[in-house]
Design an enzyme around this catalytic site. Structure first.
Site, short mmCIF file in Angstrom:
data_model
loop_
_atom_site.label_atom_id
_atom_site.label_comp_id
_atom_site.label_asym_id
_atom_site.label_seq_id
_atom_site.Cartn_x
_atom_site.Cartn_y
_atom_site.Cartn_z
N CYS A 1 5.57 70.62 59.71
CA CYS A 1 5.06 71.16 58.43
C CYS A 1 5.86 72.37 57.98
CB CYS A 1 3.58 71.49 58.61
SG CYS A 1 2.91 72.60 57.37
N CYS B 1 3.94 75.65 56.98
CA CYS B 1 3.34 76.29 58.17
C CYS B 1 4.30 77.33 58.76
CB CYS B 1 3.02 75.25 59.24
SG CYS B 1 1.82 74.01 58.73
#
Length: 314
Positions: A51, A54
């Site tokens: 991700c 993230c």
């Protein structure tokens, strides 16, 4: 398969482990989060190695928690390694952040948000309020937070609006107005892909909600729009030949992309007046999409429908 360590593990490996940050798993989640949150608020960061957002949100959260010097704690959960936790808490996209107090989730947000809002989120938890200063749960609360979100969006504070819409979605996953609001935030920041992905989160009975349809229409308009910078050249082209329907149609799209929706409507109405059947009634169909995007109760839609009717029935 290579093991990807979380930022908390990396910090430990560097010998700079924070006493306020830890990784958690299904086996330790109850103790790390539910029990620990009875003493001090616990923020849970749901992340995964693949991700992108993230990678920026994680370090910013860690810094804010360390700066709070123990007033809050941070627990990191890798959803690839702990899908059961993500399933139980109905995590639908990452990054997702929840704040727990007394064993209950009290606040949260989805997606990466600016550092200033992360600091505010942590500070408000540390000083005893949730990040909205309300209790949570129930339709009245959802309506209240949606109102705050809508006001923030109208005032141009996209970050605050996104956080508030995310808060409603934490309490009521798939809430159509909150999904539409969050998608609009991504749309306004120019991230069409995330706007599209966010629309997929709507619960099945909310698919035809007017707010959802409006964002879908807005997305359709954005995807087909020429650059706003082309507007002047198209105006010149049209001045030279007012019967150039393609130029007028492209001008309407360029004006809309530049934020002049009324100008776009006027050009499309003029097209319908001149040649309603051109390109399979493209102008009339595009006008309907504009009405959907604005909402049928919008004064511009009401006025536009009146003008369209007088042209069609004259």
């Amino acid at each position: 398969m290579p093991v990807t360590s979380s930022p908390a593990q990396n910090a430990a490996a560097d010998g700079a482990a924070s006493p306020h940050i830890k990784d958690s798993s299904l086996a330790t989640f109850a103790a790390d989060v539910l029990e620990a949150s009875r003493e001090v608020p616990v923020i849970v960061d749901f992340w995964a190695p693949w991700c992108g957002p993230c990678k920026t949100l994680g370090p910013a959260l860690e810094k804010a928690v360390n700066d709070a010097k123990g007033a809050v704690r941070l627990v990191k959960v890798n959803i690839d390694e702990n899908p059961e936790i993500a399933q139980q808490l109905r995590i639908q996209s990452i990054p997702t952040v929840y704040a727990f107090k007394a064993g209950q989730p009290v606040d949260g947000f989805m997606g990466a948000i600016p550092d200033s809002q992360i600091k505010a989120f942590v500070a408000q938890l540390a000083t005893g309020g949730d990040a909205h200063g309300h209790g949570h749960g129930g339709p009245d609360h959802a309506a209240e937070v949606l109102k705050i979100a809508d006001e923030a969006l109208a005032a141009g504070d996209i970050g605050a609006a996104a956080q508030a819409y995310g808060h409603v979605l934490q309490d009521e996953p798939g809430h159509p107005k909150a999904v539409a609001g969050l998608a609009t935030c991504y749309l306004k920041s120019g991230d069409l892909d995330r706007a599209k992905a966010t629309l997929q989160l709507v619960r099945p009975d909310g698919v035809s909600d007017e707010a959802i349809r409006a964002v879908e229409a807005e997305l359709k308009l954005r995807e087909n729009a020429p650059p706003p910078s082309e507007a002047q050249a198209l105006k010149d082209k049209l001045a030279a030949n007012p019967a150039d329907h393609q130029a007028r149609y492209d001008l309407a799209l360029a004006l809309d992309a530049a934020g002049d929706r009324e100008g776009a409507l006027n050009e499309l109405l003029e097209m319908v007046r001149r040649d309603r059947k051109w390109n399979e009634e493209a102008a009339r169909k595009h006008i309907v999409t504009l009405f959907e995007a604005m909402g049928f109760a919008d004064p511009r839609s009401v006025e536009g429908r009146r003008k369209l009717a007088s042209i069609l029935f004259s």
